[in-house]
Each structure stands twice: as structure tokens, then as C-alpha cells.
Design a protein around this motif. Structure first.
Motif, PDB file in Angstrom:
ATOM      1  N   LYS A 231       0.842  -1.194   0.000  1.00 47.19           N
ATOM      2  CA  LYS A 231       0.000   0.000   0.000  1.00 47.19           C
ATOM      3  C   LYS A 231       0.877   1.244   0.000  1.00 47.19           C
ATOM      4  N   ALA A 232       0.367   2.311  -0.613  1.00 50.97           N
ATOM      5  CA  ALA A 232       1.040   3.605  -0.573  1.00 50.97           C
ATOM      6  C   ALA A 232      -0.021   4.685  -0.386  1.00 50.97           C
ATOM      7  N   TYR A 233       0.225   5.559   0.585  1.00 49.57           N
ATOM      8  CA  TYR A 233      -0.721   6.634   0.881  1.00 49.57           C
ATOM      9  C   TYR A 233      -0.009   7.975   0.808  1.00 49.57           C
ATOM     10  N   LEU A 234      -0.689   8.957   0.219  1.00 50.71           N
ATOM     11  CA  LEU A 234      -0.209  10.333   0.175  1.00 50.71           C
ATOM     12  C   LEU A 234      -1.155  11.185   1.002  1.00 50.71           C
ATOM     13  N   TYR A 235      -0.598  11.965   1.923  1.00 51.71           N
ATOM     14  CA  TYR A 235      -1.387  12.861   2.772  1.00 51.71           C
ATOM     15  C   TYR A 235      -1.053  14.307   2.418  1.00 51.71           C
ATOM     16  N   THR A 236      -2.030  15.178   2.607  1.00 50.15           N
ATOM     17  CA  THR A 236      -1.782  16.604   2.529  1.00 50.15           C
ATOM     18  C   THR A 236      -2.284  17.244   3.809  1.00 50.15           C
ATOM     19  N   SER A 237      -1.585  18.289   4.255  1.00 51.12           N
ATOM     20  CA  SER A 237      -1.904  18.948   5.523  1.00 51.12           C
ATOM     21  C   SER A 237      -1.951  20.448   5.309  1.00 51.12           C
TER      22      SER A 237
ATOM     23  N   ILE B 298      -7.375  22.529   1.644  1.00 50.99           N
ATOM     24  CA  ILE B 298      -6.927  21.304   0.997  1.00 50.99           C
ATOM     25  C   ILE B 298      -6.947  21.584  -0.508  1.00 50.99           C
ATOM     26  N   GLY B 299      -5.780  21.770  -1.102  1.00 51.25           N
ATOM     27  CA  GLY B 299      -5.694  22.080  -2.518  1.00 51.25           C
ATOM     28  C   GLY B 299      -5.282  20.885  -3.346  1.00 51.25           C
ATOM     29  N   GLY B 300      -5.170  21.095  -4.639  1.00 46.87           N
ATOM     30  CA  GLY B 300      -4.770  20.028  -5.547  1.00 46.87           C
ATOM     31  C   GLY B 300      -3.282  19.741  -5.458  1.00 46.87           C
ATOM     32  N   VAL B 301      -2.915  18.505  -5.733  1.00 46.34           N
ATOM     33  CA  VAL B 301      -1.521  18.068  -5.720  1.00 46.34           C
ATOM     34  C   VAL B 301      -1.268  17.209  -6.937  1.00 46.34           C
ATOM     35  N   THR B 302      -0.110  17.417  -7.578  1.00 37.42           N
ATOM     36  CA  THR B 302       0.343  16.537  -8.649  1.00 37.42           C
ATOM     37  C   THR B 302       1.475  15.686  -8.110  1.00 37.42           C
ATOM     38  N   PHE B 303       1.304  14.355  -8.210  1.00 36.10           N
ATOM     39  CA  PHE B 303       2.275  13.422  -7.664  1.00 36.10           C
ATOM     40  C   PHE B 303       2.675  12.417  -8.742  1.00 36.10           C
ATOM     41  N   ASN B 304       3.969  12.338  -9.001  1.00 40.39           N
ATOM     42  CA  ASN B 304       4.494  11.412 -10.004  1.00 40.39           C
ATOM     43  C   ASN B 304       3.776  11.560 -11.347  1.00 40.39           C
ATOM     44  N   GLY B 305       3.465  12.814 -11.698  1.00 48.43           N
ATOM     45  CA  GLY B 305       2.852  13.121 -12.981  1.00 48.43           C
ATOM     46  C   GLY B 305       1.350  13.020 -13.026  1.00 48.43           C
TER      47      GLY B 305
ATOM     48  N   ILE C 272      -3.853  14.373  -8.113  1.00 49.57           N
ATOM     49  CA  ILE C 272      -4.355  13.562  -7.016  1.00 49.57           C
ATOM     50  C   ILE C 272      -5.708  14.081  -6.540  1.00 49.57           C
ATOM     51  N   THR C 273      -6.628  13.160  -6.370  1.00 46.87           N
ATOM     52  CA  THR C 273      -7.912  13.476  -5.750  1.00 46.87           C
ATOM     53  C   THR C 273      -7.906  12.920  -4.338  1.00 46.87           C
ATOM     54  N   PHE C 274      -7.943  13.804  -3.360  1.00 47.64           N
ATOM     55  CA  PHE C 274      -7.919  13.375  -1.967  1.00 47.64           C
ATOM     56  C   PHE C 274      -9.323  13.030  -1.490  1.00 47.64           C
ATOM     57  N   GLY C 275      -9.361  12.196  -0.462  1.00 43.27           N
ATOM     58  CA  GLY C 275     -10.624  11.875   0.177  1.00 43.27           C
ATOM     59  C   GLY C 275     -11.111  13.048   1.009  1.00 43.27           C
ATOM     60  N   PRO C 276     -12.165  12.829   1.799  1.00 44.84           N
ATOM     61  CA  PRO C 276     -12.738  13.923   2.595  1.00 44.84           C
ATOM     62  C   PRO C 276     -11.714  14.557   3.521  1.00 44.84           C
ATOM     63  N   ALA C 277     -11.801  15.868   3.661  1.00 43.67           N
ATOM     64  CA  ALA C 277     -10.922  16.576   4.583  1.00 43.67           C
ATOM     65  C   ALA C 277     -11.249  16.180   6.016  1.00 43.67           C
ATOM     66  N   VAL C 278     -10.208  16.096   6.847  1.00 40.71           N
ATOM     67  CA  VAL C 278     -10.366  15.734   8.259  1.00 40.71           C
ATOM     68  C   VAL C 278      -9.917  16.917   9.101  1.00 40.71           C
TER      69      VAL C 278
ATOM     70  N   GLY D  35      -8.135  26.157  11.962  1.00 41.21           N
ATOM     71  CA  GLY D  35      -8.677  25.361  10.870  1.00 41.21           C
ATOM     72  C   GLY D  35      -7.728  24.305  10.343  1.00 41.21           C
ATOM     73  N   LEU D  36      -6.983  23.651  11.231  1.00 43.61           N
ATOM     74  CA  LEU D  36      -6.002  22.653  10.797  1.00 43.61           C
ATOM     75  C   LEU D  36      -6.716  21.436  10.224  1.00 43.61           C
ATOM     76  N   THR D  37      -6.237  20.975   9.069  1.00 46.67           N
ATOM     77  CA  THR D  37      -6.955  19.968   8.284  1.00 46.67           C
ATOM     78  C   THR D  37      -5.962  19.065   7.572  1.00 46.67           C
ATOM     79  N   SER D  38      -6.355  17.812   7.351  1.00 43.86           N
ATOM     80  CA  SER D  38      -5.554  16.891   6.549  1.00 43.86           C
ATOM     81  C   SER D  38      -6.484  16.061   5.672  1.00 43.86           C
ATOM     82  N   ALA D  39      -5.892  15.373   4.702  1.00 42.92           N
ATOM     83  CA  ALA D  39      -6.655  14.482   3.826  1.00 42.92           C
ATOM     84  C   ALA D  39      -5.706  13.426   3.282  1.00 42.92           C
ATOM     85  N   ARG D  40      -6.287  12.323   2.791  1.00 38.04           N
ATOM     86  CA  ARG D  40      -5.494  11.167   2.345  1.00 38.04           C
ATOM     87  C   ARG D  40      -5.944  10.701   0.974  1.00 38.04           C
ATOM     88  N   ALA D  41      -4.960  10.181   0.192  1.00 39.06           N
ATOM     89  CA  ALA D  41      -5.250   9.550  -1.100  1.00 39.06           C
ATOM     90  C   ALA D  41      -4.459   8.255  -1.204  1.00 39.06           C
TER      91      ALA D  41
END
Length: 340
Positions: A70-76, A82-89, A92-98, A106-112
Motif C-alpha cells: 500500500k502507498a498513501y499520500l497525505y496533505t496537511s 486542501i488544494g490540488g496536488v500533482t504526484f508522479n505526474g 491527485i484526488t484526496f478523500g474527505p478533509a479531516v 482550521g487545521l486539516t488533513s486528507a489522504r489519497a
């Protein structure tokens, strides 16, 4: 979703990781188990933070001959960003913000799940450090950075357990108990226990305290070790205990806490539990990720097995008690008749 990956059938100590609040007035802990893996497994983590849209590199260290499980990418971020991210070309669409409701700002994270984006590269690769391009599409400085967690299996590795927990750790105090069915022996050369944290929106001595089995191992978890700009500013405030970080010494300084910890020194022979507690007195850091790497083939967040049923033909304790009362009654009745 909680998943248990059994990669090897060898029986070993049962391990449980649970999250609980420290007191009645604190919210229920929200840093919870996402996935657990056991067998010949390992884990790599790394972080990246840029002040706006500057591209960079986020990496994984995986030995040759490994298979990515498994491989997971998080954004914080902060300000609920929670903005868009380009990873390895790939975008990325992240799941719901936490949102971390226990802190300010307003500290927040999300996972893909990014397993499919790197699996073929690593599975067929030469081993070592794999670099992946990453950039944020948002110019909003509230997006602080990303974390990459890669769990892999490899037949040359020792039997171990990997646990990935995410969400957020309550700033008022959270606890994670790693429970073993069999007593631990830290003097065993093969025993190891490590923990790595991912923390967002941290700098200028904003910090968290971490204790293990009652011993405070750091008062300085935090900072922006993985920020790329080299200065404390919104947009790069992230630190992730990573494969290229040294294990933090006991009670490190703010600059020398790398959010990667060796738990072994705080385990005594005969212990069956490793208690990890976190607290964020400044109420402004977001512990959104924790990974555990512990020796032994185990199950995380699995309850201990129930006691085995009694052997066939042997009455259960309740039946024996009733039988005893019945026999006593018969004996008393006989004595009364004999006396008359």
C-alpha cells in the motif's frame, strides 16, 4: 476501513493498537487505525512542504525485491485548506478533509491511495531510494505540505508488524496502547519498536509532548523539518518522521527532534503493553499521522482470542455448581430420614 494483511502464517504475539482519550473532559481520540500489515514487511515515510506551487521531490526507501502493499499520500493545511496536488505526474484526488477540531486555525488533513501510481516502478526497480515529483496547484499558503507512506513486503525482512494511523490527535491529550499477548523481551537481539509522526502547521517552538510507558521522550515534537523554503512561513509547515531521519534522542531539542522514535529503551522485560501518549499544550499543531513498526507477526486492533471451550464431556463451571448443590440436598435429605 481497517484491513489486516497476513503475509506470513507464523504465529506470534497478538498486538493491539487502540486510541483512547486521556480524560473524561477530552474528546474521543481521532487518530485511528487505517491499515495493519504483518509478515516480512517494512515501511517508508517521507515529507515535503513548499511555500506555494514550487515543485519538489518526495521519496520512498524500499529494498530490491520488494512488493508494494500500500502507498498513501497525505496533505496537511491550515485555514481549512486542501488544494490540488500533482504526484508522479498525476493529479491527485484526496478523500474527505479531516479537520482537527481540538486546535486553532482550521487545521486539516486528507489522504489519497497512490498505490497504483508507484507500485510498478518499485516492484520492478533496483531498490534503494525512489524519488517522485510533487507539486501543489494551489497558491494558497494555507496548504503546508504532504507525507508519503509506503508499506512493502520482502522475503529477506524479519517478521514484523506495520500499523498506519491517521486523522488527528486530540491536542488536549491522546493515548495509544500497543498490547502484546506474550511478555516482551527487549534484550532479544531481534526485538525492535519504532514510531514516526506526521505533524502540520508547526514552527517557532510550537510543539507536542510524547511519552512512552510513563517516560516523557520529547517535549519538542514538531517544527517544519520537511519545509523546502528554509524559513518558518505558512505553506511549508510540515514535519514527517522519515526513512532518512535519525532516531531522535531522549528529550531532544526542538531542532533535533525528527519525529522518528525508538520505543525499545522504554520497554522492560515482562511488559505486555507499550503506552504512547501525546499532548499539544500550544493547541496549534496537527498530529495527523502515526506509523508503527514493531517486531513480531501480530494483529493490530484485533481483540484477544476468547478462551477455548471446555473439552467435550466436561461440564462447565455453572453446571458443576448446580450439580454440587443437588448432591448436597440429597445428602441432607438422607440424614434427616436416618435420624427419624
Amino acid at each position: 476501513m481497517k484491513t489486516l494483511y497476513t503475509l506470513k502464517s507464523t504465529t506470534a504475539s497478538l498486538l493491539v493498537i487502540s486510541a483512547m482519550a486521556l480524560g473524561a473532559n477530552t474528546a474521543q481520540a481521532s487518530l485511528v487505525l487505517l491499515d495493519s500489515f504483518n509478515g516480512n514487511v517494512g515501511v517508508s515515510s517521507d515529507g515535503f512542504g513548499s511555500k506555494t506551487t514550487d515543485p519538489g521531490i518526495i521519496s520512498a526507501s524500499v529494498p530490491v525485491g520488494s512488493i508494494v502493499e500500500k502507498a498513501y499520500l497525505y496533505t496537511s493545511g491550515n485555514s481549512n485548506t486542501i488544494g490540488g496536488v500533482t504526484f508522479n505526474g498525476s493529479a491527485i484526488t484526496f478523500g474527505p478533509a479531516v479537520p482537527n477540531t481540538s486546535t486553532c486555525c482550521g487545521l486539516t488533513s486528507a489522504r489519497a491511495d497512490v498505490t497504483s501510481l508507484i507500485k510498478s516502478t518499485i516492484d520492478a526497480g533496483p531498490g534503494g531510494v525512489y524519488d517522485f515529483g510533487i507539486s501543489e496547484s494551489s497558491t494558497n499558503s494555507g496548504q503546508d505540505g504532504e507525507a508519503l507512506v509506503v508499506v512493502y513486503s520482502n522475503p529477506t525482512l524479519p517478521t514484523a508488524t506495520v500499523g498506519v494511523l491517521d486523522g488527528f490527535s486530540d491536542a488536549g491529550g491522546d493515548s495509544f496502547a500497543i498490547n502484546f499477548a506474550d511478555p516482551l523481551d527487549p534484550t532479544d537481539p531481534g526485538f525492535f519498536a519504532e514510531m514516526a509522526l506526521g505533524i502540520g502547521f508547526s514552527c517557532n517552538n510550537q510543539s507536542s509532548t510524547v511519552s512512552v510507558n510513563g517516560t516523557t521522550i520529547t517535549n519538542n515534537a514538531g517544527n517544519f523539518d520537511d519545509g523546502q523554503s528554509g524559513s518558518c512561513r505558512n505553506g511549508n509547515l510540515i514535519t514527517v518522521g522519515g526513512f532518512n531521519d535519525p532516531l531522535s534522542a531522549l528529550l531532544p531539542s526542538y531542532a533535533n527532534d525528527h519525529e522518528r522514535y525508538n520505543l525499545k529503551p522504554y520497554v522492560s522485560a515482562g511488559d505486555t503493553t507499550i503506552n504512547v501518549r501525546t499532548n499539544n499544550p500550544t493547541n496549534d499543531d496537527n498530529i495527523f499521522l502515526a506509523t508503527f513498526y514493531v517486531s513480531g507477526n501480530a494483529g493490530i486492533n484485533q481483540p484477544p482470542p476468547p478462551p477455548p471451550p471446555p473439552p467435550t464431556g466436561v461440564p462447565e463451571p455453572g453446571t458443576l455448581a448446580l450439580l454440587g448443590l443437588g448432591l448436597a440436598g440429597i445428602g441432607f435429605s438422607r440424614r434427616r430420614r436416618t435420624k427419624k
